[in-house]
Scaffold this motif. Structure first.
Motif, mmCIF file in Angstrom:
data_model
loop_
_atom_site.group_PDB
_atom_site.id
_atom_site.type_symbol
_atom_site.label_atom_id
_atom_site.label_comp_id
_atom_site.label_asym_id
_atom_site.label_seq_id
_atom_site.Cartn_x
_atom_site.Cartn_y
_atom_site.Cartn_z
ATOM 1 N N GLY A 1 -26.237 105.281 42.541
ATOM 2 C CA GLY A 1 -25.422 104.242 41.918
ATOM 3 C C GLY A 1 -25.335 104.415 40.404
ATOM 4 O O GLY A 1 -24.286 104.184 39.788
ATOM 5 N N TYR A 2 -26.431 104.832 39.804
ATOM 6 C CA TYR A 2 -26.468 105.087 38.355
ATOM 7 C C TYR A 2 -25.481 106.213 38.020
ATOM 8 O O TYR A 2 -24.668 106.104 37.113
ATOM 9 N N ARG A 3 -25.546 107.260 38.828
ATOM 10 C CA ARG A 3 -24.650 108.404 38.605
ATOM 11 C C ARG A 3 -23.181 107.984 38.749
ATOM 12 O O ARG A 3 -22.349 108.256 37.886
ATOM 13 N N LYS A 4 -22.884 107.261 39.829
ATOM 14 C CA LYS A 4 -21.490 106.859 40.083
ATOM 15 C C LYS A 4 -20.968 105.935 38.993
ATOM 16 O O LYS A 4 -19.827 106.067 38.541
ATOM 17 N N THR A 5 -21.805 104.979 38.603
ATOM 18 C CA THR A 5 -21.368 104.018 37.580
ATOM 19 C C THR A 5 -21.108 104.729 36.253
ATOM 20 O O THR A 5 -20.111 104.473 35.572
ATOM 21 N N LEU A 6 -21.999 105.656 35.932
ATOM 22 C CA LEU A 6 -21.820 106.392 34.678
ATOM 23 C C LEU A 6 -20.563 107.247 34.700
ATOM 24 O O LEU A 6 -19.842 107.333 33.702
ATOM 25 N N ILE A 7 -20.308 107.889 35.844
ATOM 26 C CA ILE A 7 -19.091 108.720 35.933
ATOM 27 C C ILE A 7 -17.866 107.837 35.692
ATOM 28 O O ILE A 7 -16.963 108.198 34.942
ATOM 29 N N ARG A 8 -17.858 106.659 36.312
ATOM 30 C CA ARG A 8 -16.728 105.741 36.103
ATOM 31 C C ARG A 8 -16.608 105.351 34.639
ATOM 32 O O ARG A 8 -15.525 105.355 34.066
#
Lengths: 252, 325
Positions: free
Chosen positions: B40-47
């Motif tokens: 989730g951290y990775r996905k949120t940061l990519i966004r």
């Protein structure tokens, strides 16, 4: 050598960089890749900076109190002294880079010669500009090679760009009475003398780019004398000069 | 603030790993690309980083709109340098996002087909030269409010990109204010342009911070992860408190009749922007959404032959090199 002739010569140098800088800046935000957006803006910035120096000196030599901005923003088409090549529209990215390379190659040789000018201020501006233009020609040359020797489509487009722009190359080398006075005073070279180096380097790059230099010596003329610009320049000035013309009393 | 309403991802992973991860963040450690991180951290940061990068890229357009009409050579050079910086910011940010496992081309495709957003502010038109001042002063000013704290964000590459970006943004804001000063103290027409620019950019600038915290569902997790450092309302308040005296100094009127100093809270009370308008802009109904996306799509489509050509040449060259060895 008269101050009038020197003024005229300085306007030629400054108008070339002004008009080409403007054309290149039209790309801002629309380039094929981000790195090209950055590189195009960088080139435009260098050219605008050089314009400030050339036209600034032109105004001083003229002695009528006109600044570089006055010269850039308040003259009409017939007073511009840039060569026809630089006022040609951008076309596609290939056409823009071909125009850039054809100009850069001449520009570099011209500036190298001007670095040894008998006029100290001219020599100083040239010495500063030559470092920037060295990079311009390296980049535009690499791009012409990359696209010429890329896919069949990129090759086709680059050949079309070269064919389209070739008739505007000759004007850079045709001397007139202003050039004669400049070269006599040791201020600037006879432009005809730059041609051999130009042609040799051009041939190298075009060979590597797998492009064919058109077999024609025809040259459009009328830009650097101001006698007959293309229709494109007037449209460019309507944009570039609009604010200064619409609000002549304002400072910005 | 160039990232708005970034959806935060819930995470369901090994509670022990999550606890260790959170402890590192709480201790102020930086998370680096090769470290373990919750999906989730990775996905949120990519966004978030992606949206920020896209904003820099689309953000070239409203200012690029005035480069060819800049009134003096110096103003033209400054504006060119500023827009060039923005393209550079986009580049750093795409590079930061790439460390999370997404390519620049993938992100670009998502911008172009509308799957990813960019800041709402760039969907407003720039109509007079004073808008170049207002964009620097208000838009970059609002962006700085958010970006300065993000220099301390938990993800190392993002934090380092922000440090570089902030240095340049503060220069941008100063040049914007400098244009406003010239305009506000210029001829009556120039002053009118300055006031008009403030009128048009005030509320869209307030919208840049995103909806009020009470309506913002994504804040808590992002704040725990130090991806978001302050709430939207905190930053908006700070922006208003900083900007109102600057407008007064310029002799311009903030277009908010309710604006009053509140002694008790030590800040201004001010009117909320029209959130209905904000959501319309986010949905694609801003004044320039269509043009902005069309311009980016055109640049990308028209540039395909260039990218293909240069790639083909690079491949040919390396083949020749291999053949020669």
């Amino acid at each position: 050598m008269s101050d009038d002739a020197l003024f005229e010569f300085l306007c030629r140098m400054g108008d070339n960089t002004l008009v080409l800088g403007h054309r290149v800046s039209e790309w801002c935000g629309h380039a094929p890749v981000l790195e090209e957006d950055i590189a195009l803006a960088n080139t435009a910035l260098d050219l605008i900076g050089q314009t400030q120096m050339w036209l600034g000196l032109a105004g001083e030599i003229e002695g009528k109190g006109r600044s570089a901005d006055d010269l850039a923003m308040r003259r009409d088409v017939w007073d511009f002294r840039n060569i026809l090549l630089v006022e040609q529209p951008n076309g596609d990215f290939g056409q823009t880079m071909m125009r850039q390379f054809l100009f850069d190659l001449w520009h570099l040789e011209m500036l190298k010669a001007l670095s040894g000018s008998s006029h100290d201020r001219v020599a100083a501006i040239a010495a500063k500009s030559v470092k920037e233009v060295q990079y311009h020609v390296e980049r535009s040359g690499d791009t012409v090679i990359g696209l010429g020797d890329g896919t069949s489509e990129s090759h086709r487009r680059m050949q079309a760009a070269l064919d389209l722009l070739w008739p505007y190359v000759g004007e850079m080398f045709v001397p007139d009475h202003i050039d004669a006075q400049m070269s006599e005073a040791g201020i600037a070279p006879d432009p005809g003398e730059l041609r051999a180096t130009y042609d040799a380097r051009l041939a190298e790059v075009m060979t590597e780019a797998t492009l064919t230099i058109p077999d024609s010596g025809f040259a459009h003329k009328g830009g650097k004398s101001g006698m007959r610009h293309s229709e494109h320049l007037g449209h460019m000035l309507t944009q570039m000069q609009w604010l200064q013309r619409a609000y002549p009393d304002a400072t910005w | 603030m160039y990232a708005q309403m970034v959806k935060s991802e819930a995470t369901q992973e090994d509670p022990e790993k999550l606890a260790t991860f959170q402890a590192r963040i709480d201790a102020g450690e930086k998370i680096e690309p090769k470290d373990w991180m919750p999906a989730g951290y990775r996905k949120t940061l990519i966004r978030q980083i992606g949206q920020h990068a896209h904003s820099e890229i689309v953000g070239q357009l409203p200012e690029g709109n005035w480069i060819t009409r800049a009134p003096t050579l110096e103003r033209k050079a400054i504006l060119l340098a500023k827009v060039q910086d923005e393209a550079g910011h986009g580049l750093y940010l795409y590079c930061a996002a790439e460390t999370l496992g997404v390519s620049r081309d993938e992100l670009t495709e998502m911008l172009l087909d509308g799957r990813m957003k960019y800041s709402s502010i760039f969907n407003y038109p720039t109509l007079t030269w004073a808008d170049m001042g207002a964009v620097g002063w208000l838009v970059d000013g609002a962006a700085i409010m958010n970006q300065v704290p993000l220099q301390r964000t938990s993800f190392g590459p993002y934090s380092r990109a922000m440090i570089r970006i902030c240095k340049e943004e503060s220069f941008h804001q100063r040049q914007g204010y400098d244009i406003m000063m010239k305009m506000a103290r210029g001829t009556p027409e120039q002053k009118r342009m300055a006031q008009d620019a403030l009128n048009r950019f005030w509320y869209p600038s307030l919208m840049m911070f995103g909806p009020s915290d009470k309506d913002s569902v994504h804040s808590a997790q992002s704040m725990a992860w130090k991806i978001k450092m302050n709430t939207n309302d905190e930053l908006r308040q700070k922006f208003v408190d900083q900007t109102v005296p600057q407008a007064e100094y310029l002799g311009l009127t903030v277009p908010d009749e309710t604006l009053t100093w509140n002694e008790e809270k030590g800040g201004y009370d001010f009117a909320e922007p029209d959130w209905k308008e904000f959501f319309e802009v986010i949905q694609g109904n801003g004044p320039c959404n269509t043009e902005r996306l069309a311009a980016r799509n055109k640049a990308w489509d028209d540039g395909k032959w260039v990218r293909d050509g240069l790639l083909a040449h690079a491949e040919k060259r390396s083949m020749r090199k291999i053949a020669a060895e």
